[in-house]
Design a protein around this motif. Structure first.
Motif, PDB file in Angstrom:
ATOM      1  N   GLY A 240      45.482  66.177  60.853  1.00 28.83           N
ATOM      2  CA  GLY A 240      46.576  66.484  59.936  1.00 28.83           C
ATOM      3  C   GLY A 240      47.884  65.853  60.382  1.00 28.83           C
ATOM      4  O   GLY A 240      48.604  65.242  59.576  1.00 28.83           O
ATOM      5  N   TYR A 241      48.195  65.972  61.660  1.00 30.81           N
ATOM      6  CA  TYR A 241      49.427  65.385  62.166  1.00 30.81           C
ATOM      7  C   TYR A 241      49.405  63.864  62.019  1.00 30.81           C
ATOM      8  O   TYR A 241      50.404  63.248  61.616  1.00 30.81           O
ATOM      9  CB  TYR A 241      49.632  65.759  63.631  1.00 30.81           C
ATOM     10  N   SER A 242      48.270  63.257  62.350  1.00 30.17           N
ATOM     11  CA  SER A 242      48.172  61.799  62.284  1.00 30.17           C
ATOM     12  C   SER A 242      48.363  61.305  60.852  1.00 30.17           C
ATOM     13  O   SER A 242      49.043  60.300  60.616  1.00 30.17           O
ATOM     14  CB  SER A 242      46.821  61.331  62.834  1.00 30.17           C
ATOM     15  N   LEU A 243      47.758  61.987  59.896  1.00 25.61           N
ATOM     16  CA  LEU A 243      47.925  61.588  58.499  1.00 25.61           C
ATOM     17  C   LEU A 243      49.371  61.747  58.052  1.00 25.61           C
ATOM     18  O   LEU A 243      49.893  60.923  57.301  1.00 25.61           O
ATOM     19  CB  LEU A 243      46.988  62.401  57.605  1.00 25.61           C
ATOM     20  N   ALA A 244      50.022  62.824  58.527  1.00 27.72           N
ATOM     21  CA  ALA A 244      51.422  63.037  58.164  1.00 27.72           C
ATOM     22  C   ALA A 244      52.329  61.998  58.811  1.00 27.72           C
ATOM     23  O   ALA A 244      53.313  61.553  58.212  1.00 27.72           O
ATOM     24  CB  ALA A 244      51.859  64.438  58.573  1.00 27.72           C
ATOM     25  N   ASN A 245      51.995  61.609  60.018  1.00 32.05           N
ATOM     26  CA  ASN A 245      52.875  60.735  60.790  1.00 32.05           C
ATOM     27  C   ASN A 245      52.630  59.252  60.528  1.00 32.05           C
ATOM     28  O   ASN A 245      53.562  58.447  60.584  1.00 32.05           O
ATOM     29  CB  ASN A 245      52.693  61.026  62.281  1.00 32.05           C
ATOM     30  N   PHE A 250      50.206  62.977  52.558  1.00 33.13           N
ATOM     31  CA  PHE A 250      50.840  64.209  53.002  1.00 33.13           C
ATOM     32  C   PHE A 250      50.126  65.474  52.509  1.00 33.13           C
ATOM     33  O   PHE A 250      50.036  66.469  53.231  1.00 33.13           O
ATOM     34  CB  PHE A 250      52.307  64.239  52.560  1.00 33.13           C
ATOM     35  N   ALA A 251      49.633  65.463  51.274  1.00 37.77           N
ATOM     36  CA  ALA A 251      48.950  66.641  50.743  1.00 37.77           C
ATOM     37  C   ALA A 251      47.685  66.933  51.551  1.00 37.77           C
ATOM     38  O   ALA A 251      47.385  68.104  51.869  1.00 37.77           O
ATOM     39  CB  ALA A 251      48.612  66.432  49.268  1.00 37.77           C
ATOM     40  N   GLU A 252      46.950  65.889  51.893  1.00 37.50           N
ATOM     41  CA  GLU A 252      45.740  66.055  52.703  1.00 37.50           C
ATOM     42  C   GLU A 252      46.105  66.559  54.100  1.00 37.50           C
ATOM     43  O   GLU A 252      45.441  67.433  54.648  1.00 37.50           O
ATOM     44  CB  GLU A 252      45.023  64.712  52.793  1.00 37.50           C
ATOM     45  N   ALA A 253      47.182  66.022  54.650  1.00 42.38           N
ATOM     46  CA  ALA A 253      47.632  66.457  55.965  1.00 42.38           C
ATOM     47  C   ALA A 253      48.020  67.925  55.940  1.00 42.38           C
ATOM     48  O   ALA A 253      47.673  68.696  56.849  1.00 42.38           O
ATOM     49  CB  ALA A 253      48.822  65.607  56.408  1.00 42.38           C
ATOM     50  N   LEU A 254      48.722  68.334  54.893  1.00 44.13           N
ATOM     51  CA  LEU A 254      49.153  69.726  54.784  1.00 44.13           C
ATOM     52  C   LEU A 254      47.961  70.672  54.723  1.00 44.13           C
ATOM     53  O   LEU A 254      47.960  71.736  55.360  1.00 44.13           O
ATOM     54  CB  LEU A 254      50.030  69.900  53.540  1.00 44.13           C
ATOM     55  N   ALA A 255      46.924  70.294  53.999  1.00 40.84           N
ATOM     56  CA  ALA A 255      45.735  71.153  53.901  1.00 40.84           C
ATOM     57  C   ALA A 255      45.065  71.303  55.264  1.00 40.84           C
ATOM     58  O   ALA A 255      44.648  72.411  55.641  1.00 40.84           O
ATOM     59  CB  ALA A 255      44.761  70.555  52.888  1.00 40.84           C
ATOM     60  N   GLY A 275      55.704  71.798  60.830  1.00 44.42           N
ATOM     61  CA  GLY A 275      57.092  71.428  60.615  1.00 44.42           C
ATOM     62  C   GLY A 275      57.242  69.961  60.254  1.00 44.42           C
ATOM     63  O   GLY A 275      58.028  69.598  59.369  1.00 44.42           O
ATOM     64  N   TRP A 276      56.439  69.113  60.907  1.00 44.50           N
ATOM     65  CA  TRP A 276      56.578  67.677  60.672  1.00 44.50           C
ATOM     66  C   TRP A 276      56.065  67.283  59.287  1.00 44.50           C
ATOM     67  O   TRP A 276      56.679  66.468  58.598  1.00 44.50           O
ATOM     68  CB  TRP A 276      55.847  66.912  61.758  1.00 44.50           C
ATOM     69  N   VAL A 277      54.944  67.869  58.858  1.00 43.67           N
ATOM     70  CA  VAL A 277      54.440  67.508  57.536  1.00 43.67           C
ATOM     71  C   VAL A 277      55.379  68.039  56.446  1.00 43.67           C
ATOM     72  O   VAL A 277      55.587  67.382  55.421  1.00 43.67           O
ATOM     73  CB  VAL A 277      52.989  67.990  57.325  1.00 43.67           C
ATOM     74  N   GLN A 278      55.979  69.211  56.670  1.00 45.96           N
ATOM     75  CA  GLN A 278      56.950  69.720  55.693  1.00 45.96           C
ATOM     76  C   GLN A 278      58.174  68.817  55.626  1.00 45.96           C
ATOM     77  O   GLN A 278      58.725  68.572  54.544  1.00 45.96           O
ATOM     78  CB  GLN A 278      57.360  71.156  56.053  1.00 45.96           C
ATOM     79  N   TYR A 279      58.572  68.287  56.767  1.00 44.43           N
ATOM     80  CA  TYR A 279      59.684  67.330  56.788  1.00 44.43           C
ATOM     81  C   TYR A 279      59.325  66.073  56.003  1.00 44.43           C
ATOM     82  O   TYR A 279      60.124  65.576  55.209  1.00 44.43           O
ATOM     83  CB  TYR A 279      60.018  66.992  58.236  1.00 44.43           C
TER      84      TYR A 279
END
Length: 358
Positions: A240-245, A250-255, A275-279
């Motif tokens: 999740g973090y890697s996908l967000a970063n 982002f939606a997949e990372a959040l899930a 916190g990072w994906v919400q950012y």
């Protein structure tokens, strides 16, 4: 960098701390996080007993800071003689291990890396076993290079087959630290050819793949972990973090991160990821809420980088500087904080927060 997400549930992080502790001369850390408090006290006692046996009349290593100058003046036996002496002393097995660990520390202080390596590699399975091998192999990597490291680790795995997995992960970690990413990837790939479903190896290789810039390979290994265990919070959070970063998924990372947080609602690494994906999604208040929780629980420099960036973007620049300063106080050479402040155009550079007075 993703240190807050690298092996938080394995021995690798403790072993890295073990190497630092061996280098810095603390006597109570060989037990580290994997040993209960009573075992830690036992290791301290063994180290003190061994120190007194090898160097009669000396102050305990726990009080060595106050006696360092006197100790240095009285040190006369070379490391080779100490090695022979330890073997001749009538010590218990545990005391013998502690003696070698202690003498490895002493040799390092005197700048004799070869003697330090010899002592550390003499330690046998015990509470300080991995700490000693980790420090000895780190010295091999730093002073003799990756080929010598590989030869030493191959010999150690043959000598201690029941420790094979931990030693594989240790060698991978050392290669990553020396930026030998290709060597680490080959090592882990060969190990996975024999153990294709070992989660620790899959996770380690995923982290190496990220270092190599191969996001697809990283995702593949983490997906394999989740196929084996859909509730693996480590894999959920890392992916999740890697996908967000690294992507815009982002939606997949959040899930993924939400699932991990359901499993471990107080885990600071997962709170940091949330916190990072919400950012990244633009939800600044939710990002701030989660990052503050993460930083309160674990004031790590990477969390500080994330929290400081959110505060800066929200216009709370003084708070951002304070948070970054706290992160740098613990990790003065933090690449992620420096990269973050440079990217945001923060000037003058953020300075570490002064250490509290003793």
């Amino acid at each position: 960098s993703r240190e807050t997400r690298q092996h938080p549930e394995s021995s690798v992080r403790a072993e890295r701390q073990a190497r630092n502790t061996a280098r810095d001369g603390e006597s109570n850390t060989p037990a580290l996080e994997s040993v209960e408090k009573d075992e830690q006290l036992g290791v301290e006692a063994e180290l003190e007993t061994a120190a007194l046996a090898v160097e009669p009349g000396r102050a305990s290593r726990r009080r060595a800071n106050t006696a360092e100058k006197a100790r240095r003046k009285n040190t006369s036996a070379p490391s080779e003689e100490n090695l022979l002496l330890v073997r001749q002393l009538s010590l218990t097995s545990q005391q013998l291990n502690a003696a070698h660990f202690y003498l490895g520390q002493e040799a390092e202080r005197q700048g004799d890396n070869d003697a330090a390596i010899a002592h550390y590699l003499e330690v046998k399975p015990s509470p300080m076993f991995i700490a000693a091998l980790a420090r000895g192999c780190e010295l091999i990597s730093r002073t003799r290079g990756p080929t010598a490291l590989g030869e030493a680790m191959t010999e150690l795995r043959a000598r201690w087959p029941d420790q094979k997995l931990r030693l594989l992960l240790l060698e991978s970690e050392l290669r990553v630290e020396s930026k030998d990413y290709d060597g680490a990837w080959r090592l882990l790939s060969n190990a996975l050819a024999e153990q294709p479903e070992e989660p620790a190896l899959l996770y380690a290789r995923s982290m190496v793949s990220e270092k190599r810039g191969d996001v697809a390979a990283m995702e593949q290994d983490l997906r394999r972990m989740l196929a084996l265990d859909p509730d693996n919070s480590l894999a959920l959070n890392a992916l999740g973090y890697s996908l967000a970063n690294l992507t815009d998924r982002f939606a997949e990372a959040l899930a993924l991160i939400s699932h991990a947080l359901e499993l471990k609602p107080d885990d600071p690494a997962i709170l940091d990821s949330m916190g990072w994906v919400q950012y990244r999604l633009g939800n600044l208040e939710l990002a701030l809420e989660n990052l503050r929780k993460a930083f309160d629980r674990f004031p790590d420099h990477e969390v500080a980088a994330h929290l400081g960036e959110v505060l800066w973007v929200m216009g709370r620049t003084d708070e951002a500087r304070l948070v970054w300063g706290k992160g740098l106080a613990g990790t003065p050479d933090s690449a992620i904080i420096r990269a973050t402040t440079e990217r945001l155009g923060v000037s003058p550079p953020v300075q570490p927060e002064p250490a509290p007075a003793p």
